[in-house]
Motif scaffolding. Sequence first.
Motif, PDB file in Angstrom:
ATOM      1  N   ALA A  55       0.842  -1.196   0.000  1.00 36.61           N
ATOM      2  CA  ALA A  55       0.000   0.000   0.000  1.00 36.61           C
ATOM      3  C   ALA A  55       0.869   1.235   0.000  1.00 36.61           C
ATOM      4  N   ALA A  56       0.374   2.308  -0.582  1.00 36.21           N
ATOM      5  CA  ALA A  56       0.999   3.611  -0.369  1.00 36.21           C
ATOM      6  C   ALA A  56       0.580   4.063   1.038  1.00 36.21           C
ATOM      7  N   PRO A  57       1.374   4.920   1.672  1.00 38.21           N
ATOM      8  CA  PRO A  57       1.012   5.351   3.033  1.00 38.21           C
ATOM      9  C   PRO A  57      -0.367   6.028   3.084  1.00 38.21           C
ATOM     10  N   LYS A  58      -1.038   5.809   4.196  1.00 36.31           N
ATOM     11  CA  LYS A  58      -2.322   6.472   4.507  1.00 36.31           C
ATOM     12  C   LYS A  58      -3.505   5.991   3.668  1.00 36.31           C
ATOM     13  N   THR A  59      -3.397   4.754   3.195  1.00 36.93           N
ATOM     14  CA  THR A  59      -4.497   4.216   2.392  1.00 36.93           C
ATOM     15  C   THR A  59      -5.273   3.127   3.129  1.00 36.93           C
ATOM     16  N   GLY A  60      -4.854   2.840   4.373  1.00 38.92           N
ATOM     17  CA  GLY A  60      -5.554   1.804   5.140  1.00 38.92           C
ATOM     18  C   GLY A  60      -4.674   0.601   5.441  1.00 38.92           C
ATOM     19  N   THR A  61      -3.356   0.810   5.412  1.00 39.44           N
ATOM     20  CA  THR A  61      -2.404  -0.286   5.650  1.00 39.44           C
ATOM     21  C   THR A  61      -2.627  -0.948   7.014  1.00 39.44           C
ATOM     22  N   THR A  62      -2.806  -0.107   8.041  1.00 40.29           N
ATOM     23  CA  THR A  62      -2.953  -0.632   9.397  1.00 40.29           C
ATOM     24  C   THR A  62      -4.202  -1.507   9.501  1.00 40.29           C
ATOM     25  N   VAL A 118      -5.152  14.196   2.456  1.00 42.60           N
ATOM     26  CA  VAL A 118      -5.623  14.836   3.706  1.00 42.60           C
ATOM     27  C   VAL A 118      -5.146  14.021   4.918  1.00 42.60           C
ATOM     28  N   SER A 119      -5.224  12.716   4.793  1.00 39.05           N
ATOM     29  CA  SER A 119      -4.765  11.850   5.877  1.00 39.05           C
ATOM     30  C   SER A 119      -3.265  12.041   6.107  1.00 39.05           C
ATOM     31  N   LEU A 120      -2.520  12.103   5.013  1.00 36.10           N
ATOM     32  CA  LEU A 120      -1.068  12.294   5.085  1.00 36.10           C
ATOM     33  C   LEU A 120      -0.716  13.643   5.709  1.00 36.10           C
ATOM     34  N   THR A 176      -9.827  -1.401  -2.618  1.00 32.36           N
ATOM     35  CA  THR A 176      -9.785   0.028  -2.299  1.00 32.36           C
ATOM     36  C   THR A 176     -10.352   0.268  -0.899  1.00 32.36           C
ATOM     37  N   TYR A 177      -9.861   1.328  -0.275  1.00 36.78           N
ATOM     38  CA  TYR A 177     -10.340   1.724   1.052  1.00 36.78           C
ATOM     39  C   TYR A 177     -11.847   1.945   1.005  1.00 36.78           C
ATOM     40  N   GLU A 178     -12.297   2.562  -0.098  1.00 35.45           N
ATOM     41  CA  GLU A 178     -13.712   2.922  -0.218  1.00 35.45           C
ATOM     42  C   GLU A 178     -14.590   1.668  -0.270  1.00 35.45           C
ATOM     43  N   MET A 211     -13.526  -7.100  15.140  1.00 33.27           N
ATOM     44  CA  MET A 211     -12.237  -7.052  15.842  1.00 33.27           C
ATOM     45  C   MET A 211     -11.325  -5.967  15.254  1.00 33.27           C
ATOM     46  N   CYS A 212     -11.490  -5.709  13.949  1.00 31.11           N
ATOM     47  CA  CYS A 212     -10.591  -4.761  13.269  1.00 31.11           C
ATOM     48  C   CYS A 212     -11.275  -3.430  12.966  1.00 31.11           C
ATOM     49  N   SER A 213     -12.433  -3.198  13.550  1.00 30.73           N
ATOM     50  CA  SER A 213     -13.149  -1.956  13.231  1.00 30.73           C
ATOM     51  C   SER A 213     -12.357  -0.750  13.744  1.00 30.73           C
ATOM     52  N   PHE A 214     -12.591   0.384  13.111  1.00 27.55           N
ATOM     53  CA  PHE A 214     -11.905   1.617  13.510  1.00 27.55           C
ATOM     54  C   PHE A 214     -12.129   1.880  14.999  1.00 27.55           C
ATOM     55  N   GLU A 215     -13.382   1.728  15.423  1.00 28.50           N
ATOM     56  CA  GLU A 215     -13.734   2.037  16.817  1.00 28.50           C
ATOM     57  C   GLU A 215     -12.919   1.159  17.766  1.00 28.50           C
ATOM     58  N   ARG A 216     -12.885  -0.132  17.432  1.00 28.41           N
ATOM     59  CA  ARG A 216     -12.201  -1.042  18.347  1.00 28.41           C
ATOM     60  C   ARG A 216     -10.687  -0.811  18.335  1.00 28.41           C
ATOM     61  N   LEU A 217     -10.106  -0.777  17.130  1.00 31.86           N
ATOM     62  CA  LEU A 217      -8.638  -0.631  17.059  1.00 31.86           C
ATOM     63  C   LEU A 217      -8.172   0.705  17.641  1.00 31.86           C
ATOM     64  N   SER A 218      -8.899   1.777  17.314  1.00 29.64           N
ATOM     65  CA  SER A 218      -8.416   3.093  17.764  1.00 29.64           C
ATOM     66  C   SER A 218      -8.568   3.273  19.266  1.00 29.64           C
ATOM     67  N   SER A 238      -0.815   7.833  16.017  1.00 32.45           N
ATOM     68  CA  SER A 238      -0.818   8.605  14.767  1.00 32.45           C
ATOM     69  C   SER A 238      -1.433   7.836  13.596  1.00 32.45           C
ATOM     70  N   PHE A 239      -1.714   6.552  13.800  1.00 35.96           N
ATOM     71  CA  PHE A 239      -2.259   5.756  12.687  1.00 35.96           C
ATOM     72  C   PHE A 239      -3.787   5.783  12.631  1.00 35.96           C
ATOM     73  N   PHE A 240      -4.397   6.487  13.583  1.00 38.17           N
ATOM     74  CA  PHE A 240      -5.867   6.549  13.608  1.00 38.17           C
ATOM     75  C   PHE A 240      -6.305   7.999  13.665  1.00 38.17           C
ATOM     76  N   ARG A 241      -7.236   8.358  12.819  1.00 42.21           N
ATOM     77  CA  ARG A 241      -7.735   9.732  12.846  1.00 42.21           C
ATOM     78  C   ARG A 241      -9.252   9.673  12.777  1.00 42.21           C
ATOM     79  N   LYS A 242      -9.829   9.721  11.546  1.00 43.48           N
ATOM     80  CA  LYS A 242     -11.290   9.699  11.410  1.00 43.48           C
ATOM     81  C   LYS A 242     -11.789   8.371  10.841  1.00 43.48           C
ATOM     82  N   GLY A 243     -11.032   7.841   9.900  1.00 43.20           N
ATOM     83  CA  GLY A 243     -11.424   6.578   9.278  1.00 43.20           C
ATOM     84  C   GLY A 243     -12.694   6.682   8.455  1.00 43.20           C
ATOM     85  N   VAL A 244     -12.839   7.774   7.709  1.00 48.69           N
ATOM     86  CA  VAL A 244     -14.044   7.932   6.881  1.00 48.69           C
ATOM     87  C   VAL A 244     -13.664   8.185   5.420  1.00 48.69           C
TER      88      VAL A 244
HETATM   89  P1  A3P Z   1      -7.729   9.067   8.080  1.00 51.91           P
HETATM   90  O1  A3P Z   1      -6.536   9.911   8.375  1.00 51.91           O
HETATM   91  O2  A3P Z   1      -8.449   9.525   6.846  1.00 51.91           O
HETATM   92  O3  A3P Z   1      -8.632   8.904   9.232  1.00 51.91           O
HETATM   93  P2  A3P Z   1      -2.401   3.812   7.088  1.00 51.91           P
HETATM   94  O4  A3P Z   1      -2.708   2.715   8.040  1.00 51.91           O
HETATM   95  O5  A3P Z   1      -2.089   3.315   5.691  1.00 51.91           O
HETATM   96  O6  A3P Z   1      -1.380   4.738   7.635  1.00 51.91           O
HETATM   97  O7  A3P Z   1      -3.744   4.653   6.863  1.00 51.91           O
HETATM   98  C1  A3P Z   1      -4.236   5.483   7.880  1.00 51.91           C
HETATM   99  C2  A3P Z   1      -5.684   5.813   7.568  1.00 51.91           C
HETATM  100  O8  A3P Z   1      -6.503   4.653   7.803  1.00 51.91           O
HETATM  101  C3  A3P Z   1      -6.207   6.900   8.497  1.00 51.91           C
HETATM  102  O9  A3P Z   1      -7.196   7.594   7.727  1.00 51.91           O
HETATM  103  C4  A3P Z   1      -6.813   6.073   9.622  1.00 51.91           C
HETATM  104  O10 A3P Z   1      -7.731   6.774  10.424  1.00 51.91           O
HETATM  105  C5  A3P Z   1      -7.470   4.960   8.821  1.00 51.91           C
HETATM  106  N1  A3P Z   1      -7.725   3.750   9.605  1.00 51.91           N
HETATM  107  C6  A3P Z   1      -6.925   3.186  10.525  1.00 51.91           C
HETATM  108  N2  A3P Z   1      -7.521   2.087  11.038  1.00 51.91           N
HETATM  109  C7  A3P Z   1      -8.718   1.959  10.429  1.00 51.91           C
HETATM  110  C8  A3P Z   1      -9.799   1.023  10.557  1.00 51.91           C
HETATM  111  N3  A3P Z   1      -9.752   0.018  11.385  1.00 51.91           N
HETATM  112  N4  A3P Z   1     -10.880   1.200   9.761  1.00 51.91           N
HETATM  113  C9  A3P Z   1     -10.951   2.243   8.883  1.00 51.91           C
HETATM  114  N5  A3P Z   1      -9.963   3.164   8.735  1.00 51.91           N
HETATM  115  C10 A3P Z   1      -8.855   3.018   9.504  1.00 51.91           C
END
Ligand code: A3P
Length: 275
Positions: A55-62, A118-120, A176-178, A211-218, A238-244
């Motif tokens: 993945a490129a950074p900030k596309t949902g790698t985590t 924007v995420s970056l 895709t993230y979407e 288990m991997c939802s944004f709410e749970r992981l963040s 720093s890997f969690f922000r809005k997740g939308v």
């Molecule tokens: P936003 O900054 O738009 O919220 P990466 O892991 O590649 O660095 O990507 C980070 C982006 O994935 C951030 O996007 C982050 O909030 C979002 N993200 C992290 N965990 C997520 C999850 N479990 N579900 C959806 N989005 C997630």
Amino acid sequence: MAVSSLSQDLPATKLFSGIVMYQWQGYWYPPSHLEAAMDVSKHFVAHPDDILLAAAPKTGTTWLSALLFSIASHGLIPKEEAHKLFSTHIPYSTLPEPLKDSGSRIIYISRNPRDAFVSLWHFSQKIQRGNSDPLTFEEAFEQFCEGKTAFGPFLEHVLEYWKASQERTQNILFLTYEEMKADTKGGVKRMAQFLGRSIETEEEVEEIVDMCSFERLSNLEVNTSKEKSPWAFFPYNSFFRKGVVGDWVNYFTPAMTERLDRIIQAKIQGSGLQF
Ligand code: A3P
């Protein structure tokens, strides 16, 4: 070999994260990743059962890493198949040839470039270091448009994996993230199927998704910490922000929208890829 000697002849520029990056084989690398990318491209020993998350950074790698790990540890992949799981930002053209030839499977996650930027941007604000005069959002946007981001140019990164996934459907799954946001269960099933095992029960899929939802992981204690992770040098939180999807509309001016649209269209035209 020290990074300084590896990189002394490479083009260098200070990117909006405040880090000097080096251009190697057409892509920009932070010093910490440059040496690793060079090592991997030379010395990687491939195994046909390897599974690579790219993945490129900030596309949902985590998120995808968590899903992939959960799928593997849920027994949805027979143990003997889950030989090695990796995740990388290295572009397709720089992946070691033995890995491409080995039959290893690659899962790639792409994201709308506007949201990725924007995420970056937010990420760079959190990790800002060594830069007494940080770039404005507009200046950072210019750099992004010029392809100057870590592991960028972003659009080329996505296009390379997209094209390879069209040619090697058995080996490369392009997500895709979407679409993962819109139908996470469907995405998990596709991943499991691609890895050679159909899903067993609907409950198992739901369990993985939850288990991997944004709410749970963040909200996990480790992920709320401002401490730096030893593997990426960045704070865990720093890997969690809005997740939308679609947050970019809150940041782009009409002129920015138009400028990036033109760049995107020129690059992806005729490729079948859409953002
Ligand atoms: P936003 O900054 O738009 O919220 P990466 O892991 O590649 O660095 O990507 C980070 C982006 O994935 C951030 O996007 C982050 O909030 C979002 N993200 C992290 N965990 C997520 C999850 N479990 N579900 C959806 N989005 C997630």
